[in-house]
Design a protein around this motif. Structure first.
Motif, mmCIF file in Angstrom:
data_model
loop_
_atom_site.group_PDB
_atom_site.id
_atom_site.type_symbol
_atom_site.label_atom_id
_atom_site.label_comp_id
_atom_site.label_asym_id
_atom_site.label_seq_id
_atom_site.Cartn_x
_atom_site.Cartn_y
_atom_site.Cartn_z
ATOM 1 N N UNK A 161 0.807 -1.229 0.000
ATOM 2 C CA UNK A 161 0.000 0.000 0.000
ATOM 3 C C UNK A 161 0.838 1.278 0.000
ATOM 4 N N UNK A 162 2.148 1.141 0.043
ATOM 5 C CA UNK A 162 2.990 2.328 0.148
ATOM 6 C C UNK A 162 3.029 3.140 -1.135
ATOM 7 N N UNK A 163 2.628 2.547 -2.265
ATOM 8 C CA UNK A 163 2.679 3.261 -3.537
ATOM 9 C C UNK A 163 1.501 4.220 -3.710
ATOM 10 N N UNK A 164 0.442 4.047 -2.928
ATOM 11 C CA UNK A 164 -0.748 4.893 -3.044
ATOM 12 C C UNK A 164 -0.600 6.117 -2.143
ATOM 13 N N UNK A 165 -0.660 7.287 -2.769
ATOM 14 C CA UNK A 165 -0.598 8.533 -2.020
ATOM 15 C C UNK A 165 -2.011 9.034 -1.775
ATOM 16 N N UNK A 166 -2.252 9.550 -0.581
ATOM 17 C CA UNK A 166 -3.591 9.998 -0.203
ATOM 18 C C UNK A 166 -3.880 11.443 -0.578
ATOM 19 N N UNK A 167 -2.830 12.213 -0.916
ATOM 20 C CA UNK A 167 -3.034 13.637 -1.130
ATOM 21 C C UNK A 167 -2.513 14.112 -2.478
ATOM 22 N N UNK A 196 -3.617 14.951 -6.455
ATOM 23 C CA UNK A 196 -4.775 15.759 -6.828
ATOM 24 C C UNK A 196 -6.063 14.948 -6.886
ATOM 25 N N UNK A 197 -6.043 13.790 -7.530
ATOM 26 C CA UNK A 197 -7.277 13.008 -7.675
ATOM 27 C C UNK A 197 -7.776 12.496 -6.328
ATOM 28 N N UNK A 198 -6.858 12.082 -5.457
ATOM 29 C CA UNK A 198 -7.267 11.637 -4.123
ATOM 30 C C UNK A 198 -7.820 12.796 -3.305
ATOM 31 N N UNK A 199 -7.199 13.976 -3.438
ATOM 32 C CA UNK A 199 -7.708 15.154 -2.734
ATOM 33 C C UNK A 199 -9.073 15.564 -3.265
ATOM 34 N N UNK A 200 -9.280 15.422 -4.594
ATOM 35 C CA UNK A 200 -10.594 15.718 -5.170
ATOM 36 C C UNK A 200 -11.656 14.769 -4.621
ATOM 37 N N UNK A 201 -11.295 13.505 -4.516
ATOM 38 C CA UNK A 201 -12.218 12.519 -3.942
ATOM 39 C C UNK A 201 -12.514 12.848 -2.478
#
Length: 337
Positions: A96-102, A104-109
């Motif tokens: 799971x370390x490859x997925x960034x939470x912040x 642009x698309x994650x921040x939009x979600x």
């Protein structure tokens, strides 16, 4: 005149008391429903929680036995830190370390879940500045979202509900209440198919660890704005086209929420439900209800006339000139002219 006023006031008093009793029954029913839910959830989920606790204790004991050089205190510190980071959406797992939470698309979600009050909770602001901005952003954005959704639903309702129902009613002469009920059921079926069944099949195919029930559960929890956060799409370590996938989910949540509000508003406009809701509401105060009927031994036509004139002044904004009373009751009960 006195008998008419007295009978009208008695009827309104009976209706008000009946509405109060209906409300008491409604509150009691809601409390019982809460207790019923708590009993069922506790009886169903408590054994699974106990089993999971036992499994975790067993894994922890086995790990300490295999690594005798590691103390239990150091392990507890590491697990506490890892769980704290996990609560903010940061995982120590390599997958799971490859997925960034912040990004642009994650921040939009994340922004869409905040404004729609879904709030999955899998991601939360890490910095003080992010927390402060989230407060200000929500204070402005949530009313803005409600205004936007209300305007959209109001326009969609004209074409999706009111015009079709009116057309069928006038074209074939069917009962408007019957046409509205059939239309509401048909609209609910179409919405369920387009925003629950079909998306659940898509999610179960795209998400490796989700079956159809879990996917349908995610759709319902999301579009009902409950947002428990136990299932969040696009978080798999090997998710292909993750950015596009996140944007698609954001659009799905927004369109699905609009569809749910349209269906809800359609059912709220049914005559049957309107009559049912009125059982629990306070009766609207009519202007003539403000004229209080005093006890007969203190009643005078002048007092009623004064209050009636004040009502007319409220309506027109201009003072009302009342003519002298034709009669009044003297203290001994006789009528003087």
């Amino acid at each position: 005149m006195l008998q008419s006023l007295s009978s009208n006031s008695c009827v309104r008093l009976i209706q008000s008391n009946r509405s109060a009793w209906y409300f008491v029954l409604l509150a009691l029913g809601y409390a019982l429903y809460l207790v019923f839910g708590a009993v069922v959830f506790s009886s169903v989920e408590l054994p699974y929680e106990d089993l999971l606790r036992q499994e975790l204790r067993q894994v922890k004991r086995q790990f300490l036995q295999d690594h005798e050089c590691l103390s239990e205190e150091r392990l507890e510190e590491f697990l506490a830190r890892a769980l704290e980071a996990s609560n903010y959406g940061v995982s120590v797992l390599n997958n799971a370390s490859a997925n960034w939470n912040w990004d642009f698309t994650s921040a939009l979600f994340f922004a869409s879940t905040v404004l729609s009050t879904t709030g999955y909770g899998h991601t939360a602001p890490l910095s003080d500045g992010g927390k402060a901005f989230c407060i200000v952003y929500s204070v402005i954005g949530i009313p803005f979202t409600l205004l936007f959704l209300t305007a959209v639903v109001q326009r969609i309702m004209v074409f999706s509900t009111r015009r079709p129902v009116q057309y069928v009613h006038t074209r074939w002469g069917l009962s408007k209440a019957l046409v509205g009920m059939v239309h509401a059921i048909l609209l609910a079926f179409i919405t369920t198919s387009c925003f629950f069944l079909i998306p659940a099949a898509i999610f179960s195919a795209l998400e490796e660890n989700w079956n159809f029930l879990e996917s349908f559960y995610f759709c319902f929890i999301s579009l009902s704005t409950i947002g428990l956060g136990d299932y969040v799409p696009g978080e798999g370590y090997n998710q292909r086209f993750r950015e596009i996938y996140k944007v698609g989910i954001t659009l799905y949540l927004l369109l699905g929420l609009i569809a749910m509000l349209v269906v809800l508003e359609t059912f709220c406009e049914l005559q049957q439900l309107k009559h049912f809701r009125k059982m629990f509401y306070l009766k609207k105060e009519k202007p003539e209800d403000r004229v209080t009927i005093l006890e007969h031994d203190h009643l005078s036509f002048s007092s009623v006339s004064d209050q009636a004139s004040s009502l007319r002044e409220d309506k027109t904004g201009e003072p009302f000139v009342e003519s002298p009373p034709l009669a009044y009751l003297s203290p001994d009960g006789s009528i003087n002219r």
